[in-house]
Scaffold this motif. Structure first.
Motif, PDB file in Angstrom:
ATOM      1  N   LEU A  23      36.680  31.133  30.583  1.00 49.42           N
ATOM      2  CA  LEU A  23      37.393  32.088  31.426  1.00 49.42           C
ATOM      3  C   LEU A  23      36.476  33.247  31.772  1.00 49.42           C
ATOM      4  CD1 LEU A  23      40.854  32.270  29.642  1.00 49.42           C
ATOM      5  CD2 LEU A  23      40.345  31.216  31.838  1.00 49.42           C
ATOM      6  N   PRO A  24      36.634  33.808  32.951  1.00 44.72           N
ATOM      7  CA  PRO A  24      35.871  35.012  33.277  1.00 44.72           C
ATOM      8  C   PRO A  24      36.370  36.180  32.431  1.00 44.72           C
ATOM      9  CG  PRO A  24      37.534  34.620  34.945  1.00 44.72           C
ATOM     10  CD  PRO A  24      37.573  33.437  34.002  1.00 44.72           C
ATOM     11  N   GLU A  25      35.666  37.267  32.481  1.00 44.51           N
ATOM     12  CA  GLU A  25      36.134  38.495  31.832  1.00 44.51           C
ATOM     13  C   GLU A  25      37.487  38.835  32.446  1.00 44.51           C
ATOM     14  OE1 GLU A  25      35.890  41.665  29.159  1.00 44.51           O
ATOM     15  OE2 GLU A  25      34.423  40.073  29.414  1.00 44.51           O
ATOM     16  N   LEU A  26      38.505  38.940  31.603  1.00 46.76           N
ATOM     17  CA  LEU A  26      39.852  39.166  32.097  1.00 46.76           C
ATOM     18  C   LEU A  26      40.140  40.659  32.218  1.00 46.76           C
ATOM     19  CD1 LEU A  26      41.640  36.447  29.951  1.00 46.76           C
ATOM     20  CD2 LEU A  26      41.089  36.335  32.402  1.00 46.76           C
ATOM     21  N   PRO A  27      40.914  41.050  33.222  1.00 47.94           N
ATOM     22  CA  PRO A  27      41.233  42.469  33.400  1.00 47.94           C
ATOM     23  C   PRO A  27      42.008  43.021  32.213  1.00 47.94           C
ATOM     24  CG  PRO A  27      41.954  41.164  35.309  1.00 47.94           C
ATOM     25  CD  PRO A  27      41.506  40.204  34.258  1.00 47.94           C
ATOM     26  N   VAL A  28      41.678  44.234  31.806  1.00 43.18           N
ATOM     27  CA  VAL A  28      42.359  44.855  30.664  1.00 43.18           C
ATOM     28  C   VAL A  28      43.835  45.089  30.963  1.00 43.18           C
ATOM     29  CG1 VAL A  28      40.275  45.902  29.711  1.00 43.18           C
ATOM     30  CG2 VAL A  28      41.674  47.206  31.317  1.00 43.18           C
ATOM     31  N   GLU A  29      44.207  45.121  32.238  1.00 37.67           N
ATOM     32  CA  GLU A  29      45.601  45.338  32.615  1.00 37.67           C
ATOM     33  C   GLU A  29      46.503  44.187  32.164  1.00 37.67           C
ATOM     34  OE1 GLU A  29      43.058  45.473  34.946  1.00 37.67           O
ATOM     35  OE2 GLU A  29      42.882  47.657  34.911  1.00 37.67           O
ATOM     36  N   LEU A  30      45.907  43.047  31.833  1.00 33.65           N
ATOM     37  CA  LEU A  30      46.712  41.922  31.350  1.00 33.65           C
ATOM     38  C   LEU A  30      47.193  42.120  29.920  1.00 33.65           C
ATOM     39  CD1 LEU A  30      44.744  38.837  32.761  1.00 33.65           C
ATOM     40  CD2 LEU A  30      46.825  39.904  33.660  1.00 33.65           C
TER      41      LEU A  30
END
Length: 149
Positions: A84-91
């Motif tokens: 997975l790519p670096e996931l947004p912290v907003e998740l």
């Protein structure tokens, strides 16, 4: 239930979700996680179907938690094969909200686990995910506030 163990990906539904992530273009994987989390978090007091809960709250949250400090990597062969790519912290806070919804009645997944011998260990695993995500969400909120300040 199509479930063979208490792990976050130890069900047919979670394994299928991993395949969906692998099939999605890299740039759409975070959006797929976000959509599934919103689907669960947005159910309010309505009955929460177990398949949706497995995908959105548990499997998606496990993948997000794996990128958080203290998170455990997803090493099961039933998880996604593609990184997975670096996931947004907003998740992170959205994942906490979705997990909270899974653990709140009316939730078919909660009911199914409560009827089994694995209820305690399963809940402990979900609560560990929640702890990691909540801590990381708090850190992310603090970092965002600091960067704006």
């Amino acid at each position: 239930m199509g479930t063979w163990d208490i792990g976050h990906f130890d069900s047919d539904t979670a394994a299928d979700f991993s395949g969906d992530l692998d099939d999605a273009p890299e740039g759409e994987r975070a959006g797929l996680l976000r959509d599934r989390l919103r689907e669960v978090a947005g159910t309010g007091d309505a009955y929460l179907d177990s398949d949706i809960a497995v995908e959105a709250a548990v499997a998606a949250a496990a993948l997000i938690a794996a990128q958080c400090p203290g998170g455990e990597p997803v090493t099961t062969p039933y998880g996604p094969d593609e990184p997975l790519p670096e996931l947004p912290v907003e998740l992170r806070p959205l994942a906490v909200e979705a997990l909270d919804r899974v653990l709140t009645k009316p939730s078919e997944l909660l009911e199914l686990w409560d009827e089994s011998d694995g209820a305690g260990p399963w809940k402990e695993g979900v609560l560990r995910l929640r702890t990691v995500l909540a801590a990381a969400a708090g850190e992310a909120a603090g970092e965002t506030a600091a960067s704006l300040g």
